[in-house]
Design a protein around this motif. Structure first.
Motif, PDB file in Angstrom:
ATOM      1  N   ASP A  35      26.368  -9.012 -42.270  1.00 56.94           N
ATOM      2  CA  ASP A  35      27.808  -8.739 -42.218  1.00 56.94           C
ATOM      3  C   ASP A  35      28.528  -9.577 -41.171  1.00 56.94           C
ATOM      4  OD1 ASP A  35      27.304  -6.822 -44.102  1.00 56.94           O
ATOM      5  OD2 ASP A  35      27.158  -5.204 -42.640  1.00 56.94           O
ATOM      6  N   ARG A  36      27.796 -10.433 -40.472  1.00 57.39           N
ATOM      7  CA  ARG A  36      28.404 -11.191 -39.383  1.00 57.39           C
ATOM      8  C   ARG A  36      28.433 -12.681 -39.725  1.00 57.39           C
ATOM      9  NH1 ARG A  36      28.657  -8.115 -34.645  1.00 57.39           N
ATOM     10  NH2 ARG A  36      27.657  -6.112 -34.875  1.00 57.39           N
ATOM     11  N   GLU A  49      36.923  -7.106 -43.238  1.00 59.28           N
ATOM     12  CA  GLU A  49      36.806  -5.929 -44.100  1.00 59.28           C
ATOM     13  C   GLU A  49      35.872  -4.899 -43.476  1.00 59.28           C
ATOM     14  OE1 GLU A  49      35.673  -9.030 -45.480  1.00 59.28           O
ATOM     15  OE2 GLU A  49      37.739  -9.577 -45.990  1.00 59.28           O
ATOM     16  N   ILE A  50      34.761  -5.369 -42.910  1.00 57.25           N
ATOM     17  CA  ILE A  50      33.789  -4.457 -42.303  1.00 57.25           C
ATOM     18  C   ILE A  50      34.422  -3.778 -41.077  1.00 57.25           C
ATOM     19  CG2 ILE A  50      31.520  -4.282 -41.224  1.00 57.25           C
ATOM     20  CD1 ILE A  50      31.295  -5.038 -44.129  1.00 57.25           C
ATOM     21  N   ALA A  99      37.601  -3.286 -40.459  1.00 58.92           N
ATOM     22  CA  ALA A  99      38.657  -2.365 -40.881  1.00 58.92           C
ATOM     23  C   ALA A  99      38.054  -1.064 -41.406  1.00 58.92           C
ATOM     24  CB  ALA A  99      39.525  -3.013 -41.957  1.00 58.92           C
ATOM     25  N   GLU A 100      36.959  -1.178 -42.155  1.00 59.94           N
ATOM     26  CA  GLU A 100      36.293   0.019 -42.670  1.00 59.94           C
ATOM     27  C   GLU A 100      35.749   0.870 -41.528  1.00 59.94           C
ATOM     28  OE1 GLU A 100      34.604   2.829 -45.228  1.00 59.94           O
ATOM     29  OE2 GLU A 100      36.123   1.293 -45.589  1.00 59.94           O
ATOM     30  N   ARG A 101      35.168   0.220 -40.519  1.00 61.70           N
ATOM     31  CA  ARG A 101      34.642   0.964 -39.377  1.00 61.70           C
ATOM     32  C   ARG A 101      35.765   1.663 -38.616  1.00 61.70           C
ATOM     33  NH1 ARG A 101      32.359  -2.872 -36.211  1.00 61.70           N
ATOM     34  NH2 ARG A 101      34.031  -2.742 -34.696  1.00 61.70           N
ATOM     35  N   ARG A 102      36.894   0.966 -38.431  1.00 61.00           N
ATOM     36  CA  ARG A 102      38.029   1.598 -37.744  1.00 61.00           C
ATOM     37  C   ARG A 102      38.564   2.775 -38.534  1.00 61.00           C
ATOM     38  NH1 ARG A 102      39.451  -3.751 -36.701  1.00 61.00           N
ATOM     39  NH2 ARG A 102      40.935  -3.704 -38.420  1.00 61.00           N
ATOM     40  N   ARG A 103      38.597   2.652 -39.871  1.00 56.38           N
ATOM     41  CA  ARG A 103      39.083   3.743 -40.715  1.00 56.38           C
ATOM     42  C   ARG A 103      38.161   4.962 -40.603  1.00 56.38           C
ATOM     43  NH1 ARG A 103      38.158   6.174 -45.058  1.00 56.38           N
ATOM     44  NH2 ARG A 103      36.389   4.896 -45.653  1.00 56.38           N
ATOM     45  N   ARG A 104      36.839   4.714 -40.639  1.00 52.57           N
ATOM     46  CA  ARG A 104      35.881   5.823 -40.513  1.00 52.57           C
ATOM     47  C   ARG A 104      35.973   6.466 -39.137  1.00 52.57           C
ATOM     48  NH1 ARG A 104      32.018   2.264 -42.636  1.00 52.57           N
ATOM     49  NH2 ARG A 104      31.040   2.265 -40.579  1.00 52.57           N
TER      50      ARG A 104
END
Length: 60
Positions: free
Chosen positions: A3-4, A13-14, A16-21
């Motif tokens: 993912d890096r 995207e990764i 943003a998903e982590r911040r959303r969770r």
């Protein structure tokens, strides 16, 4: 990790998903604390008093 990119940073995207969770988790945690405070007001009050005492005795 896959993912890096080559600089070790996560793709947007990764991240943003982590911040959303994380935001969802913090909302649920806050809600659970409020519910506990309503259900056990005496314990919540004593916890607030202990926290206030810790803050008063903490040295900056």
């Amino acid at each position: 990790m896959a993912d890096r990119d080559e600089f070790g940073e996560e793709s947007p995207e990764i991240a943003a998903e982590r911040r959303r969770r994380r935001a969802q988790f913090l909302r649920e945690l806050n809600e659970a604390k409020e519910l506990r405070d309503r259900v056990q007001p005496r314990r919540a009050r004593s916890a607030r008093m202990r926290q206030a005492m810790r803050m008063r005795t903490f040295r900056w």
